[in-house]
Scaffold this active site. Structure first.
Site, short mmCIF file in Angstrom:
data_model
loop_
_atom_site.label_atom_id
_atom_site.label_comp_id
_atom_site.label_asym_id
_atom_site.label_seq_id
_atom_site.Cartn_x
_atom_site.Cartn_y
_atom_site.Cartn_z
CB CYS A 1 -29.25 -27.13 -34.31
SG CYS A 1 -30.24 -28.23 -33.33
CG ASP B 1 -26.27 -17.45 -31.22
OD1 ASP B 1 -26.21 -17.56 -29.99
OD2 ASP B 1 -26.58 -18.40 -31.97
CG HIS C 1 -27.78 -23.22 -33.27
ND1 HIS C 1 -29.15 -23.13 -33.26
CD2 HIS C 1 -27.47 -24.29 -32.51
CE1 HIS C 1 -29.64 -24.10 -32.52
NE2 HIS C 1 -28.64 -24.83 -32.04
CE LYS D 1 -27.02 -23.52 -26.05
NZ LYS D 1 -27.07 -24.90 -26.52
CD GLN E 1 -22.39 -23.44 -27.65
OE1 GLN E 1 -21.63 -23.72 -26.71
NE2 GLN E 1 -23.49 -24.12 -27.91
N1 PMP Z 1 -27.08 -20.57 -30.87
C1 PMP Z 1 -26.09 -21.43 -30.61
C2 PMP Z 1 -24.71 -21.10 -31.09
C3 PMP Z 1 -26.37 -22.59 -29.89
O1 PMP Z 1 -25.37 -23.43 -29.63
C4 PMP Z 1 -27.69 -22.84 -29.46
C5 PMP Z 1 -28.03 -24.10 -28.68
N2 PMP Z 1 -27.43 -25.24 -29.14
C6 PMP Z 1 -28.68 -21.90 -29.75
C7 PMP Z 1 -28.34 -20.77 -30.45
C8 PMP Z 1 -30.09 -22.09 -29.34
O2 PMP Z 1 -30.21 -22.15 -27.96
P1 PMP Z 1 -31.57 -22.65 -27.29
O3 PMP Z 1 -31.87 -23.98 -27.89
O4 PMP Z 1 -31.24 -22.72 -25.84
O5 PMP Z 1 -32.62 -21.64 -27.60
#
Ligand code: PMP
Length: 393
Positions: A351, A187, A110, A213, A190
């Site tokens: 993203c 990270d 991401h 999430k 998910q």
């Molecule tokens: N890493 C991953 C794998 C994600 O799916 C996301 C959110 N889509 C993020 C990081 C970033 O999370 P946040 O926007 O809540 O900071």
């Protein structure tokens, strides 16, 4: 199965976008209201009853988060989300990396676990490298080994990519990275909603996730940093509550984790997150995963019956989320019809542009599950998808 716990499902939504953000159970909303109505004050400052009570609840939330991922209490830093947690670590590396050092990330990351590292390299003169995935969506470990070197200072990887959905062999990568002296950022934005996380077993140095999430409030996230490793990081922001002593000449900083929590923290959100984690723990991973596997199997089986579908990776290797395109129809167009049917999915690059480029597409349609989804949701979605495809054919 658990829709009754979520007021939003009193209305007829088929919500299949939990990878973007999950819905909130009533217990979390009630906890927030109760805290604001009865116990609210700033933390770590006042000494009145309310201030002490709020501080106790905020710090208790830290204990609950630590237990949830098998960390120690002082290894947990509250941030506003996974993005901020990763930026906190990357900002420190930007100051310590040098020309000749390398940072290695997966091409499937991401942007939150990609761009901060790319920028840390731009700022420091270090080299930013990526490793590839296989066509089935799993990590290309041979490429990882090829890219890893004695110059690698940090490896940044998602336990589950928000596009590919594969549970990655994080322990293996941590072991290989540690052999060359590199630290590892995991990270877990998910993965935290799909599987129990044990940072001790992963043996990672840093791990990040967002509260929203995992059925918690917006505006709260978690950075885990392993004992000594966290202590080595440079402060990210400066201000109140993160200092030991301030004089005109100089400032000394508080111990971890306070050193990384400058200013008034997201107090109620941390308490709301703890409530969400307790909610998940009370249901239990066994029940959550059994339901998810059943619902996901129905989803994949329904999708496989549509000849025009092109998956990003092998759908049978995924956990809780699947991204795909329908040959000849733009994902945005499909989404228009799905939205009319009250079906919420996500369309775009999620993203994660580099992994879409890797698969030769610009965007995809992603369906992702939460613990509230059931077979009926899948039935409605698959019917709506057939309708949408029929409309554009
Ligand atoms: N890493 C991953 C794998 C994600 O799916 C996301 C959110 N889509 C993020 C990081 C970033 O999370 P946040 O926007 O809540 O900071």
């Amino acid at each position: 199965m658990l829709k009754k716990d979520f007021k939003i499902f009193d209305k007829d939504y088929v919500y299949l976008d939990s990878a973007a953000s999950a819905q909130k159970p009533q217990v979390v909303l009630d906890r927030l209201v109760h805290f604001y109505q009865n116990d609210y004050a700033n933390v770590h400052r006042g000494s009145c009853h309310l201030a002490l009570q709020a501080t106790e609840q905020y710090e208790n939330a830290r204990h609950i988060v630590a237990d949830f991922i098998h960390a120690d209490f002082n290894e947990i830093v509250f941030t506003k989300g996974a993005t901020e947690a990763i930026n906190l670590v990357a900002a420190s590396y930007a100051k310590t990396l040098k020309k000749g050092d390398e940072v290695l990330v997966c091409v499937a990351e991401h942007h939150a676990n990609f761009v901060p590292w790319q920028q840390a390299c731009v700022q420091s003169g270090a080299t930013f490298k990526t490793f590839d995935v296989m066509d089935n969506g799993t990590w290309d470990l041979n490429d990882f080994k090829k890219q890893l070197s004695k110059h690698t200072k940090l490896v940044a990887v998602a336990q589950i990519s928000n596009v590919l959905g594969v549970q990655n062999p994080v322990e293996k990568v941590v072991q290989l990275a540690h052999e060359v002296g590199a630290k590892v950022m995991v990270d877990a934005a998910q993965s935290v909603t799909h599987l129990p996380i044990n940072v001790k077993d992963l043996n990672c140095d840093y791990l990040a996730f967002s509260g929203h999430k995992i059925y918690g409030p917006n505006g709260i996230g978690v950075l885990y940093g392993k004992g000594e490793v966290l202590t080595e990081l440079k402060p990210y922001q400066f201000g109140g509550d993160m200092v030991d002593k301030v004089t005109i000449e100089k400032t000394t900083f508080a111990d971890v984790p306070a050193r990384f929590e400058a200013g008034t923290p997201p107090i109620a959100n941390a308490i709301g997150l703890a409530e969400a984690l307790q909610y998940v723990s009370q249901i239990g991973w066994d029940k959550i995963q059994k339901n998810e596997q059943k619902v996901f199997a129905a989803l994949v089986s329904g999708l496989k019956q549509i000849d025009e579908i092109e998956f990003l990776g092998d759908p049978d290797l995924k956990t809780g989320l699947v991204a795909f395109n329908v040959k000849g129809i733009h994902a945005d167009d499909l989404n228009l019809i799905l939205a009319k049917e009250n079906v919420c999915v996500r369309v775009g690059h999620h993203c994660a542009m580099p992994i879409h480029e890797r698969f030769g597409v610009k965007s995809s349609l992603r369906v992702s599950l939460g613990l509230y989804n059931d077979q009926e949701d899948i039935k409605v979605f698959i019917q709506a998808l057939h309708k949408a495809i029929g409309f554009f054919k």
